[in-house]
Design a protein around this motif. Structure first.
Motif, PDB file in Angstrom:
ATOM      1  N   THR A 163      18.328 -16.184  19.204  1.00 51.99           N
ATOM      2  CA  THR A 163      16.885 -16.378  19.089  1.00 51.99           C
ATOM      3  C   THR A 163      16.368 -15.787  17.782  1.00 51.99           C
ATOM      4  O   THR A 163      15.578 -16.418  17.063  1.00 51.99           O
ATOM      5  N   HIS A 164      16.815 -14.598  17.464  1.00 50.28           N
ATOM      6  CA  HIS A 164      16.380 -13.968  16.214  1.00 50.28           C
ATOM      7  C   HIS A 164      16.892 -14.762  15.008  1.00 50.28           C
ATOM      8  O   HIS A 164      16.153 -14.965  14.038  1.00 50.28           O
ATOM      9  N   THR A 173      20.727 -11.493  18.395  1.00 57.57           N
ATOM     10  CA  THR A 173      20.636 -12.664  19.272  1.00 57.57           C
ATOM     11  C   THR A 173      20.473 -13.953  18.463  1.00 57.57           C
ATOM     12  O   THR A 173      19.982 -13.935  17.331  1.00 57.57           O
ATOM     13  N   GLU A 222      17.582  -4.452  18.707  1.00 57.27           N
ATOM     14  CA  GLU A 222      18.400  -5.611  18.349  1.00 57.27           C
ATOM     15  C   GLU A 222      19.143  -5.386  17.043  1.00 57.27           C
ATOM     16  O   GLU A 222      20.198  -5.964  16.810  1.00 57.27           O
ATOM     17  N   LYS A 232      23.954  -6.300  19.050  1.00 53.27           N
ATOM     18  CA  LYS A 232      22.785  -6.717  19.833  1.00 53.27           C
ATOM     19  C   LYS A 232      22.008  -7.884  19.214  1.00 53.27           C
ATOM     20  O   LYS A 232      21.004  -8.317  19.751  1.00 53.27           O
ATOM     21  N   HIS A 248      30.595  -9.281  19.826  1.00 51.37           N
ATOM     22  CA  HIS A 248      29.270  -9.523  20.415  1.00 51.37           C
ATOM     23  C   HIS A 248      28.451 -10.500  19.580  1.00 51.37           C
ATOM     24  O   HIS A 248      27.900 -11.463  20.107  1.00 51.37           O
ATOM     25  N   ALA A 298      27.248 -14.248  20.568  1.00 52.99           N
ATOM     26  CA  ALA A 298      25.810 -14.517  20.552  1.00 52.99           C
ATOM     27  C   ALA A 298      25.461 -15.723  19.685  1.00 52.99           C
ATOM     28  O   ALA A 298      24.515 -16.451  19.992  1.00 52.99           O
TER      29      ALA A 298
END
Length: 189
Positions: free
Chosen positions: A110-111, A108, A173, A106, A37, A41
């Motif tokens: 973006t983070h 991302t 997240e 989880k 995952h 991501a």
């Protein structure tokens, strides 16, 4: 801000999964192995290099563009995996390392970009936080490499992380999978 092209991504995937009772990284979550995952991501983030520190997983991280570093002594704790990953990052000429855990499905992009945006130069330490506890993913500028190369045991770089900047994101997240119950809770939503 430190650009991703100057940062080595170090994915730690060498845990023994003792509390889980098997290779948790290959367990399915939303139709994909838990350990892939974060890989998926972050696949569009243009890191200088992608390094995976592994011991006994069946995940094909090399097929996902990662240079594989084998941790032949995972019982020595996360500090050993961290050292192996940072050593590899130093070889690549990276100005910073971003440490991510393969059992955090989880996280991302973006983070990760928020962490990169907050990082300022070689002295940067930028950790993720749920608003209370700093944790990975965490970015370290190159002035901390020598200290990271001395980490031992399961504490890894926690002392350093406490003194860095913390970028708050949703606790959801930052969930990590340590036990079968953790995975079942995540599946149930």
């Amino acid at each position: 801000m430190i650009g991703a092209e100057r940062v080595a991504l170090v994915l730690l995937a060498a845990g023994r999964s003792k509390r889980f009772g098997g290779d948790k990284l290959t367990q399915l979550y939303l139709g994909r192995p838990v350990g892939l995952h974060v890989v998926v991501a972050l696949e569009a983030v243009p890191f200088r290099e992608r390094i995976a520190v592994v011991s006994e997983t069946k995940l094909d991280l090399a097929g996902c563009g990662y240079r594989i570093i084998h941790n032949d002594d995972p019982a020595a704790g996360m500090g050993r995996s961290l050292r192996l990953g940072v050593e590899a990052a130093c070889e690549s000429g990276a100005e910073a390392v971003l440490i991510a855990l393969a059992d955090m499905p989880k996280v991302t992009a973006t983070h990760i970009y928020r962490l990169l945006d907050r990082a300022e130069g070689p002295d940067a330490i930028v950790a993720s936080s749920d608003g209370e506890i700093p944790r990975p993913p965490v970015l370290f500028g190159c002035s901390h490499f020598d200290e990271l190369l001395r980490t031992e045991g399961d504490m890894g770089a926690r002392a350093l992380v406490k003194h860095g900047h913390h970028v708050v994101t949703s606790p959801a997240e930052l969930v990590d999978i340590d036990t079968v119950e953790d995975l079942n809770r995540l599946i149930r939503g």
